[in-house]
Scaffold this motif. Structure first.
Motif, mmCIF file in Angstrom:
data_model
loop_
_atom_site.group_PDB
_atom_site.id
_atom_site.type_symbol
_atom_site.label_atom_id
_atom_site.label_comp_id
_atom_site.label_asym_id
_atom_site.label_seq_id
_atom_site.Cartn_x
_atom_site.Cartn_y
_atom_site.Cartn_z
ATOM 1 N N HIS A 290 0.520 -10.083 -4.268
ATOM 2 C CA HIS A 290 0.212 -9.871 -2.850
ATOM 3 C C HIS A 290 -0.561 -11.071 -2.274
ATOM 4 C CE1 HIS A 290 1.556 -5.788 -3.473
ATOM 5 N NE2 HIS A 290 0.686 -5.645 -4.432
ATOM 6 N N ARG A 294 -2.258 -8.903 4.443
ATOM 7 C CA ARG A 294 -2.090 -7.450 4.366
ATOM 8 C C ARG A 294 -1.742 -6.947 5.763
ATOM 9 N NH1 ARG A 294 -3.906 -4.828 -0.082
ATOM 10 N NH2 ARG A 294 -4.360 -2.949 1.122
ATOM 11 N N THR A 296 -0.324 -4.299 8.785
ATOM 12 C CA THR A 296 -0.297 -2.928 9.301
ATOM 13 C C THR A 296 0.526 -2.952 10.584
ATOM 14 O OG1 THR A 296 -2.498 -2.454 8.428
ATOM 15 C CG2 THR A 296 -1.636 -0.953 10.096
ATOM 16 N N SER A 305 1.531 1.185 6.657
ATOM 17 C CA SER A 305 0.349 0.580 6.048
ATOM 18 C C SER A 305 0.734 -0.340 4.894
ATOM 19 C CB SER A 305 -0.595 1.680 5.533
ATOM 20 O OG SER A 305 -1.025 2.501 6.596
ATOM 21 N N THR A 306 0.224 -1.543 4.948
ATOM 22 C CA THR A 306 0.361 -2.582 3.909
ATOM 23 C C THR A 306 1.781 -2.716 3.344
ATOM 24 O OG1 THR A 306 -0.345 -1.072 2.141
ATOM 25 C CG2 THR A 306 -2.060 -2.359 3.263
ATOM 26 N N GLN A 308 4.926 -4.745 2.012
ATOM 27 C CA GLN A 308 5.114 -6.104 1.505
ATOM 28 C C GLN A 308 6.076 -6.895 2.376
ATOM 29 O OE1 GLN A 308 5.741 -3.986 -2.185
ATOM 30 N NE2 GLN A 308 5.257 -5.876 -3.234
ATOM 31 N N THR A 342 7.823 -1.300 0.613
ATOM 32 C CA THR A 342 6.698 -1.397 -0.330
ATOM 33 C C THR A 342 7.227 -1.133 -1.725
ATOM 34 O OG1 THR A 342 5.152 -0.580 1.359
ATOM 35 C CG2 THR A 342 4.415 -0.533 -0.937
ATOM 36 N N ALA A 373 -2.953 -7.676 11.028
ATOM 37 C CA ALA A 373 -3.165 -8.191 9.680
ATOM 38 C C ALA A 373 -4.635 -8.473 9.467
ATOM 39 C CB ALA A 373 -2.333 -9.456 9.462
ATOM 40 N N ASP A 374 -4.964 -8.841 8.216
ATOM 41 C CA ASP A 374 -6.353 -9.119 7.867
ATOM 42 C C ASP A 374 -6.716 -10.594 8.054
ATOM 43 O OD1 ASP A 374 -4.792 -10.136 5.865
ATOM 44 O OD2 ASP A 374 -5.975 -9.293 4.214
#
Length: 431
Positions: A290, A294, A296, A305-306, A308, A342, A373-374
């Motif tokens: 990963h 991350r 969303t 959620s999350t 890939q 995912t 995203a993060d």
């Protein structure tokens, strides 16, 4: 129940009969060996899927061994069936099952379902301007004589010959300012999207010439990708379609925008020169470790959620294949399709074979999808072109934004295949 025909009722009966016959053939000719026979097939399938997953998520010697196992597993199954004298039984059973699935899908297709998009009379065009990329699709512009054929039909042709990278959108705007009343492109989907955005903004008709490598947009418009010159027939005998456009972070797309694993691969500088090699080199880090952002996504009332990998499409793709990325039956439905994947292990990879029921696959439709995203920016593949977009990325659809000119006579599109519903087939068969 939706409107049905006598043919659908009989197709449902054929489907159920073929499914039962498929099982009966195994029972009649394999006898007590039926369960071991099925067990060998399931084991071989599980080993093959697991080996493919390991090949994608490992490198060097481990990858080579996984590829060897992926080849050896089905060979083992075939040898086991042949040594037991049951290869023909399995082949016959498989053929009956294929008949059951094919006739079942045809039976479930609605008789009154709309086929194709609404066609209107084509406008009279006096000065069409076509932008052609001679390098696209391995040189299709020269191979099919597109420039000469277009000029013979009265079109002005602009070749993207360089040197350097040319601003395709600026060329299209300049052509419109000089009096062009139609804009067209012979090239890939990324180039098509750039000029389509200009044509939509100026309310000019747009001509698609499938001279790229894949040309999914042309395929879903019903054009002939094997002979791109046939698209030029729209200039003398064409009809007009109103087509939706997608926008992601302000960037127009005609097919889709991808985030996550695939978008990370597209960003690599080595991707253009070696797509397969680069993809295989980067996938282990993206799928297992990963290494990317991350994600969303919110599509209507659904939150993904999350994932890939995340793909937002201009109208939803059909459901006839594993990844759900088949053809689009329509490009005027006024909605986006969102597919989130995912996959964390071989079991989830095998689960993708279940299609829409797979635990690792989420599919929804919405008029707006917001991707977060993060990190402040994320890579994206917009119609296959590598971009970096600021989050949150707002993806929307613009219904009927593009006027597309297509030939009156063309291969056309196929309606989306419905999912196989055995209860629905039983109701049709007994109706």
């Amino acid at each position: 129940m939706a409107s049905t025909t006598r043919q659908q009722h009989w197709l449902a009966r054929v489907s159920l009969a073929a499914a039962v016959a498929s099982v009966c053939v195994l029972a009649a000719f394999a006898g007590l060996r039926t369960l071991p026979l099925v067990g060998v097939g399931l084991a071989g399938t599980a080993l093959t899927v697991a080996a493919v997953w390991w090949a994608l998520t490992r490198r060097r010697l481990s990858r080579a061994l996984a590829v060897l196992l992926a080849v050896a597993a089905p060979v083992w199954v075939l040898v086991a069936y042949t040594s037991a004298g049951l290869a023909w039984v399995v082949a016959l059973s498989g053929a009956l099952w294929a008949l059951a699935v094919g006739s079942g899908r045809r039976a479930l297709a609605r008789a009154d379902a709309p086929v194709g998009m609404v066609e209107r009379a084509a406008p009279r065009v006096h000065r069409p301007v076509l932008i052609m990329n001679p390098r696209s699709g391995g040189g299709k512009v020269d191979r099919f004589g597109l420039r000469e054929k277009a000029e013979a039909l009265g079109a002005e042709v602009i070749l993207l010959e360089g040197p350097g990278r040319m601003d395709v959108a600026e060329l299209a705007r300049g052509a419109a300012a000089d009096g062009a009343d139609l804009l067209g492109v012979a090239g890939g989907d990324g180039t098509q999207a750039l000029v389509a955005e200009v044509a939509a903004a100026l309310d000019l008709p747009f001509l698609v010439i499938p001279a790229g490598t894949r040309n999914h947009f042309a395929l879903d418009l019903g054009l002939d990708r094997d002979d791109p010159a046939l698209a030029l027939d729209a200039l003398r005998d064409g009809v007009e379609l109103s087509v939706d456009l997608g926008r992601a972070g302000g960037r127009t797309f005609v097919n889709n925008v991808s985030f996550g694993a695939y978008a990370e691969v597209v960003q690599s500088p080595a991707y253009r020169d070696g797509k397969t090699r680069t993809t295989l080199d980067l996938l282990p880090d993206l799928l297992v470790r990963h290494g990317g952002a991350r994600l969303t996504a919110r599509a209507g009332d659904t939150v993904l959620s999350t994932p890939q990998a995340l793909l937002i499409s201009n109208n939803p793709y059909g459901t006839g294949d594993i990844a759900g990325l088949g053809r689009r039956a329509r490009l005027d439905g006024g909605e986006l399709g969102a597919v989130g994947v995912t996959v964390a292990n071989a079991a989830q990879a095998a689960g993708l074979l279940r299609g829409d029921r797979a635990t690792g696959l989420t599919r929804v439709t919405a008029t707006e999808v917001v991707v977060d995203a993060d990190r402040p920016t994320i890579p994206a593949g917009v119609d296959g072109e590598a971009l970096t977009l600021s989050v949150p990325v707002r993806c929307v659809v613009e219904p009927g934004a593009l006027r597309v000119l297509v030939p009156r006579r063309r291969p056309g599109t196929r309606p989306a295949r419905p999912p196989l519903d055995w209860r629905g087939l039983a109701r049709l068969a007994l109706h």
